[in-house]
Scaffold this active site. Sequence first.
Site, PDB file in Angstrom:
ATOM      1  N   HIS A  11       0.865  -1.198   0.000  1.00  0.00           N
ATOM      2  CA  HIS A  11       0.000   0.000   0.000  1.00  0.00           C
ATOM      3  C   HIS A  11       0.893   1.237   0.000  1.00  0.00           C
ATOM      4  CE1 HIS A  11      -3.484   2.448   0.561  1.00  0.00           C
ATOM      5  NE2 HIS A  11      -3.853   2.108   1.778  1.00  0.00           N
ATOM      6  N   HIS A  20      -2.247  -2.169  -9.745  1.00  0.00           N
ATOM      7  CA  HIS A  20      -3.264  -1.540  -8.904  1.00  0.00           C
ATOM      8  C   HIS A  20      -4.529  -2.386  -8.970  1.00  0.00           C
ATOM      9  CE1 HIS A  20      -5.794   1.558  -7.121  1.00  0.00           C
ATOM     10  NE2 HIS A  20      -4.685   2.161  -6.758  1.00  0.00           N
ATOM     11  N   ASP A  60       2.749   5.453  -6.576  1.00  0.00           N
ATOM     12  CA  ASP A  60       3.999   5.346  -5.801  1.00  0.00           C
ATOM     13  C   ASP A  60       5.230   5.257  -6.675  1.00  0.00           C
ATOM     14  OD1 ASP A  60       1.979   3.485  -3.687  1.00  0.00           O
ATOM     15  OD2 ASP A  60       3.017   5.310  -3.073  1.00  0.00           O
TER      16      ASP A  60
HETATM   17  C1  SDX Z   1      -1.437   2.178  -3.357  1.00  0.00           C
HETATM   18  O1  SDX Z   1      -6.145   0.749  -3.448  1.00  0.00           O
HETATM   19  C2  SDX Z   1      -5.668   1.927  -3.622  1.00  0.00           C
HETATM   20  O2  SDX Z   1      -6.305   2.827  -4.117  1.00  0.00           O
HETATM   21  C3  SDX Z   1      -4.253   2.116  -3.140  1.00  0.00           C
HETATM   22  C4  SDX Z   1      -3.599   3.452  -3.503  1.00  0.00           C
HETATM   23  C5  SDX Z   1      -4.228   4.617  -2.782  1.00  0.00           C
HETATM   24  O3  SDX Z   1      -4.130   5.742  -3.293  1.00  0.00           O
HETATM   25  O4  SDX Z   1      -4.743   4.389  -1.667  1.00  0.00           O
HETATM   26  O5  SDX Z   1      -3.690   3.664  -4.906  1.00  0.00           O
HETATM   27  C6  SDX Z   1      -2.116   3.468  -3.104  1.00  0.00           C
HETATM   28  O6  SDX Z   1      -1.409   1.360  -2.494  1.00  0.00           O
HETATM   29  C7  SDX Z   1      -0.856   1.916  -4.720  1.00  0.00           C
HETATM   30  C8  SDX Z   1      -0.269   0.474  -4.846  1.00  0.00           C
HETATM   31  C9  SDX Z   1       1.136   0.499  -4.274  1.00  0.00           C
HETATM   32  N1  SDX Z   1       1.668  -0.896  -4.176  1.00  0.00           N
HETATM   33  C10 SDX Z   1       2.651  -1.315  -4.975  1.00  0.00           C
HETATM   34  O7  SDX Z   1       3.152  -0.650  -5.882  1.00  0.00           O
HETATM   35  C11 SDX Z   1       3.150  -2.712  -4.658  1.00  0.00           C
HETATM   36  C12 SDX Z   1       3.271  -3.530  -5.927  1.00  0.00           C
HETATM   37  N2  SDX Z   1       1.936  -3.778  -6.470  1.00  0.00           N
HETATM   38  C13 SDX Z   1       1.286  -4.992  -6.093  1.00  0.00           C
HETATM   39  O8  SDX Z   1       1.597  -5.581  -4.902  1.00  0.00           O
HETATM   40  C14 SDX Z   1      -0.154  -5.089  -6.575  1.00  0.00           C
HETATM   41  O9  SDX Z   1      -0.197  -4.645  -7.870  1.00  0.00           O
HETATM   42  C15 SDX Z   1      -1.232  -4.376  -5.758  1.00  0.00           C
HETATM   43  C16 SDX Z   1      -1.151  -4.741  -4.323  1.00  0.00           C
HETATM   44  C17 SDX Z   1      -1.095  -2.905  -5.907  1.00  0.00           C
HETATM   45  C18 SDX Z   1      -2.575  -4.826  -6.318  1.00  0.00           C
HETATM   46  O10 SDX Z   1      -2.675  -6.174  -6.083  1.00  0.00           O
HETATM   47  P1  SDX Z   1      -3.962  -7.041  -6.557  1.00  0.00           P
HETATM   48  O11 SDX Z   1      -4.978  -6.163  -7.162  1.00  0.00           O
HETATM   49  O12 SDX Z   1      -4.356  -7.913  -5.418  1.00  0.00           O
HETATM   50  O13 SDX Z   1      -3.383  -7.891  -7.754  1.00  0.00           O
HETATM   51  P2  SDX Z   1      -2.772  -9.317  -7.594  1.00  0.00           P
HETATM   52  O14 SDX Z   1      -1.760  -9.323  -6.495  1.00  0.00           O
HETATM   53  O15 SDX Z   1      -3.887 -10.298  -7.543  1.00  0.00           O
HETATM   54  O16 SDX Z   1      -1.963  -9.459  -8.963  1.00  0.00           O
HETATM   55  C19 SDX Z   1      -2.556  -9.965 -10.137  1.00  0.00           C
HETATM   56  C20 SDX Z   1      -1.387 -10.554 -10.937  1.00  0.00           C
HETATM   57  C21 SDX Z   1      -0.592 -11.599 -10.146  1.00  0.00           C
HETATM   58  O17 SDX Z   1       0.045 -12.461 -11.099  1.00  0.00           O
HETATM   59  P3  SDX Z   1      -0.560 -13.945 -11.327  1.00  0.00           P
HETATM   60  O18 SDX Z   1      -0.730 -14.574  -9.957  1.00  0.00           O
HETATM   61  O19 SDX Z   1      -1.901 -13.690 -12.003  1.00  0.00           O
HETATM   62  O20 SDX Z   1       0.430 -14.617 -12.197  1.00  0.00           O
HETATM   63  O21 SDX Z   1      -0.438  -9.507 -11.242  1.00  0.00           O
HETATM   64  C22 SDX Z   1       0.786  -9.796 -10.598  1.00  0.00           C
HETATM   65  C23 SDX Z   1       0.484 -10.783  -9.480  1.00  0.00           C
HETATM   66  O22 SDX Z   1       1.639 -11.572  -9.173  1.00  0.00           O
HETATM   67  N3  SDX Z   1       1.271  -8.535 -10.052  1.00  0.00           N
HETATM   68  C24 SDX Z   1       2.518  -8.109 -10.155  1.00  0.00           C
HETATM   69  C25 SDX Z   1       2.529  -6.846  -9.551  1.00  0.00           C
HETATM   70  N4  SDX Z   1       1.317  -6.543  -9.112  1.00  0.00           N
HETATM   71  C26 SDX Z   1       0.531  -7.604  -9.414  1.00  0.00           C
HETATM   72  N5  SDX Z   1       3.637  -8.686 -10.700  1.00  0.00           N
HETATM   73  C27 SDX Z   1       4.754  -7.951 -10.626  1.00  0.00           C
HETATM   74  N6  SDX Z   1       4.845  -6.710 -10.073  1.00  0.00           N
HETATM   75  C28 SDX Z   1       3.757  -6.143  -9.535  1.00  0.00           C
HETATM   76  N7  SDX Z   1       3.847  -4.931  -8.966  1.00  0.00           N
END
Ligand code: SDX
Length: 437
Positions: free
Chosen positions: A268, A307, A363
Amino acid sequence: MDNQALSIVDKRTQSAYEIPIHDGTIRAMDLRQIKTGPDDFGLMTYDPAFMNTASCKSAITFIDGDKGILRYRGYPIEQLAEKCSFLEVAYLVLFGELPNEAQLKEWVGQVTHHTMLHETTKKFLEGFRYDAHPMGMLISTVAALSTVYPDARHVLDPESRKLQILRLVGKMPTIAAYTYRHSLGLPYVYPDNDLSYTENFMNMLWKMTEPKYQANPILARALDILFILHADHEQNCSANVMRSTGSSQADPFVATAAAAAALSGPLHGGANEEVLKMLDEIGSKDKVPAYIDQVKAGHMKLMGFGHRIYKNYDPRARIIKWAADRVFEVTGRNRRLDIALELERIALEDEYFIKRKLYPNVDFYSGIIYQAMGFKPEIFTVLFAIPRTAGWLAQWQEMLEDPEQKIARPRQVYTGHAVREFVPLEKRSVPAAPTAA
Ligand code: SDX
């Protein structure tokens, strides 16, 4: 009943049900009537991490993840970032309308006069080690302010809520700056009421022996824009915690501390700090392809990418990139930016990221700007928490004023043991020693 309904046949009983559709949803409670018999509890929905569950109705922020749209109270984020100050946007997010001149003057004056911290706050901070993480200090200090303002527990009194909102919006920058000064072993700098909200924050962070702090106007404006972009984001993880904690009628200080705790996680708000670590780990542009291969192999996530809602470009990332160029005109170009741009270029062309709709989020670039402005990575999430306090409080207030809302208490699907007889201590078997692998 008009066609705004689902017709459901339960094949277990051949019974038919009409479930009304409102606002693109069905009420989960309407499913409870679907039973196999009088002793059946009735159907629930099962939705881990709330992937497809609306927990509330809200008029604060609108996001269209496919179109990359973000609006606060109907106003596009691009217009607010270009034309407003952060406090103007905080007023909009909190009270629903852009303030007129008199309202803005009164609001800025009230917030400005709530920037001071009770002197005992310094004693809380002195209890932390010099190398304590600023988010841990901020979370603890905000919660501790609950003991300084016991009147905050009158959460159903609109006047009390307004006073706590002023206190929290006004004091977050001071707490943030104090945590930063504590980590450097520097004396605290008191608020300067002559300065704007953001310039005063910079004053409390960076003033040394000069008689009056002079903020660089370009950096101050860039920080104000970053605050605007981070003000609210509908039902994100930390907003959900704010609502859930507030639903028990806990006071807004401990609820804000809980929300900040959720924000601190690396998935997050903690991601901005992780992005800097990632860029430093990559080290140079030529090492980007190898790093991306590691990500695609599942060894780590590309921090600052992806996201839950945005399956297209995060509109905030685009504005932050614009602000980054303004900042680098002052601070000089940053090698991390070159690595980040290369990372983005390659990722946006790669099937792994395209298939998963992974784009830079808020971010990805914010950390690079903060670092160029002189902030240490450890304080990046604190910089997220300051403006998001306005959003958390807006969500909290909306929850308390919503007649449909009550204490949050989800159900579960029980997967544990069926009932079983108690086993006295002497009769409990000693588990066989694990055989050596
Ligand atoms: C914020 O919700 C909000 O609005 C949050 C926010 C706000 O203003 O409040 O926007 C702020 O928190 C932004 C997000 C910051 N976090 C990161 O940058 C961390 C990296 N991102 C991830 O951890 C992820 O993308 C999330 C947590 C942001 C979203 O996760 P989801 O929606 O639960 O997606 P998921 O984990 O189910 O991923 C789907 C697929 C998976 O691959 P498969 O299992 O299908 O093979 O996408 C992949 C994930 O492994 N994936 C990524 C990835 N994010 C998702 N692979 C590599 N790098 C990534 N960053």
